[in-house]
Design an enzyme around this catalytic site. Structure first.
Site, short mmCIF file in Angstrom:
data_model
loop_
_atom_site.label_atom_id
_atom_site.label_comp_id
_atom_site.label_asym_id
_atom_site.label_seq_id
_atom_site.Cartn_x
_atom_site.Cartn_y
_atom_site.Cartn_z
N GLY A 1 31.51 -37.22 8.97
CA GLY A 1 30.24 -37.62 9.55
C GLY A 1 29.50 -36.40 10.00
N THR A 2 28.60 -35.92 9.16
CA THR A 2 27.90 -34.69 9.50
C THR A 2 26.82 -34.47 8.47
OG1 THR A 2 28.26 -32.37 10.00
CG2 THR A 2 29.35 -33.21 8.07
N THR A 3 25.93 -33.52 8.74
CA THR A 3 25.03 -33.07 7.68
C THR A 3 25.04 -31.56 7.69
OG1 THR A 3 23.59 -34.92 8.19
CG2 THR A 3 22.73 -33.24 6.72
#
Lengths: 272, 249
Positions: free
Chosen positions: A55-57
């Site tokens: 869960g990240t960008t």
């Protein structure tokens, strides 16, 4: 699994030697395989535990002036936001950056390990390691732990003798060279903004603004991304952090509040 | 003639009282008995040539290659015991592929030379191994430009702009010193190597020989390959005419 080194063994049968001299350079670091009845099932369980965690960008792209690297700073455990201030851009050495996506501990540990290997290479060869070499070292290590539950989706960005370099390396053992990458749950949103706004000959400010905007839009729509959008630039003299803006404030910068026309105005009624 | 090391030359793990390891020196003698090998570093690449003494008329020309490609961008020319040479080349190939698999790029020539030299040296350290009876000229072209290394049976390796080993090495070295290598292209270098080998070949002692030439240069796209047949023929005829001119004096 361990790397298959049968193709690398030299043809010589060292009389009496138990191949200690030969093994030194072929073996990648690895620990003993676990003794369990259901080897496949054991691995699947480990993978499923870790899988939703990317869960990240993060994103990085090569342009005329070097490499632009940007990331958000939210860490989530399922629906719980555990931190809004995680450093997802890891400084491997003064001219190389790595991004973090997946398991935080895995990324931090192996990037630090990579930094050590790069420094040792520099000391042994009296010249800096290339981005190609560094990314291949990391990819080989991750491949040797393939299936054992590491979760790493990283980009290695740097500037070496051949110019700017960008590689995507993941814990499945994949290693790709390319001009633009985005990794994480927010990557589809970031790709949309990045690909449509990208030009090779941008100035550093334009490229930084593009990277910042792409991260902002990803944090806007993806629940697992948020916090602070950090932007780094890697140039011929190494990396430099350009900005770290809270995405909440960036929202109001891109979509400032305009006073809207009111249809009916409420007036104070005097108590009668 | 060098002295015979009575008693101190039985094992490679024995030093003589004057600090020499005789077995290594004897191994070097094996190299001196083989056909000449010449390597030149020209301004745009490396040229290597071997005087391949033909043992029997029934041998197929082109067989028993003495120059081998270690990787796309490097080659080795071997002098001395042929079987030992094959082992060194195999090790070189393995080192080069291993580097490529680890770092994703071609092995720098300096690194390859160091690894091969340390392998040759390894075999001078144990009593149950004999030293390699062959010397190697290693030429390659990497991002630092063309480089030429020579690895001796003792395990030392130096970088050269011109090197020769084998029977006619003294005469070959004198010829190389006369050349202006920094201004020579590989095309010209090929002719010069052929001339040198034809010149140092001793017609009286050894009858027939075959000339083997290879290069790695800008013209070959930085790949190590045999010199093209047409250029090879050109080189051979140029060498023969040069020899006749000399004889005519």
């Amino acid at each position: 699994m361990k790397l298959d080194t049968t193709g690398l063994e030299s043809a010589l049968p060292l009389f009496g030697a138990n191949c200690q001299m030969v093994d030194g350079f072929t073996a990648a670091p690895a620990f003993e395989l676990p003794t369990t009845l259901d080897f496949d099932g054991f691995q699947k369980e480990a993978i499923q535990m870790v899988k939703p965690a990317k869960g990240t960008t993060t994103l990085a792209f090569i342009f005329k002036e070097g490499v632009m690297v940007a990331a958000d700073s939210r860490a989530s455990m399922g629906g719980y936001i555990s931190s809004q201030s995680v450093k997802k851009i890891i400084e491997i050495n003064p001219y190389m950056l790595g991004t973090m996506a997946g398991g935080a501990a895995d990324c931090q540990f192996w990037h630090r390990n990579l930094g050590i290997k790069c420094r040792l290479h520099e000391l042994a060869n009296k010249r800096r390691i290339s981005v190609t070499g560094a990314s291949k070292l990391l990819a080989n290590i991750l491949y040797s732990y393939r299936g054992m539950g590491l979760s790493v989706g990283t980009m290695i960005a740097g500037w070496d003798e051949t110019g700017p370099g960008l590689y995507y390396v993941d814990s499945e053992g994949g290693r790709l060279k390319g001009p633009r990458f985005s990794v994480g749950s927010g990557s589809p949103y970031a790709y949309g903004v990045l690909d449509s706004g990208y030009r090779y000959d941008m100035s550093i400010e334009e490229a930084a603004e593009l990277a910042r905007r792409a991260i902002y839009h990803a944090t806007f729509r993806d629940g697992a991304s948020g916090g602070v959008a950090s932007v780094y630039h890697v140039g011929p003299n190494g990396w430099k952090k350009l900005s770290g803006d809270d995405v909440g404030e960036l929202h109001y910068k891109y979509y400032p509040v305009t006073p809207s026309t009111v249809e009916q105005e409420m007036v104070e009624v005097s108590a009668a | 003639m060098s002295s015979i090391g009575t008693g101190y030359d039985l094992s490679v793990t024995t030093f003589s009282p004057d600090g020499r390891v005789f077995q290594i020196e004897y191994a070097a003698k094996a190299v001196d008995n083989s056909g000449t090998v010449v390597g030149l570093k020209c301004k745009d690449g490396i040229v290597m040539g071997v005087e391949k003494l033909i043992a029997s008329k029934m041998m197929l020309p082109g067989s028993n290659r003495r120059i081998h490609s270690v990787h796309r961008h490097t080659g080795m020319a071997v002098a001395g015991l042929a079987a030992d040479g094959r082992q060194i080349v195999a090790r070189g190939k393995s080192e080069a592929t291993n580097y490529d698999n680890t770092y994703g790029e071609l092995i720098p020539v300096k690194e390859l030379a160091e690894r091969v030299a340390s392998y040759v040296h390894l075999c001078t350290l144990y009593w149950w191994l004999r030293p390699f009876g062959c010397g190697v000229i290693l030429g390659g072209y990497d991002r630092d430009g063309p480089q030429l290394y020579m690895i001796e049976p003792s395990g030392i390796s130096y970088r050269y702009f011109g090197a020769a080993i084998g029977k006619g090495k003294q005469a070959a070295k004198t010829e190389i010193e006369k050349l202006k290598l920094s201004e020579m292209t590989c095309r010209e270098g090929v002719l010069e190597v052929a001339k040198i080998i034809y010149k140092v070949h001793d017609e009286a002692k050894d009858k027939a020989f075959e000339l083997e030439l290879s290069w790695v240069c800008d013209e070959s796209n930085r790949l190590h390959q045999k010199v093209p047949d047409q250029l090879l023929e050109e080189a051979k005829s140029a060498a023969r005419t040069a020899l006749e001119e000399m004889d005519a004096d």
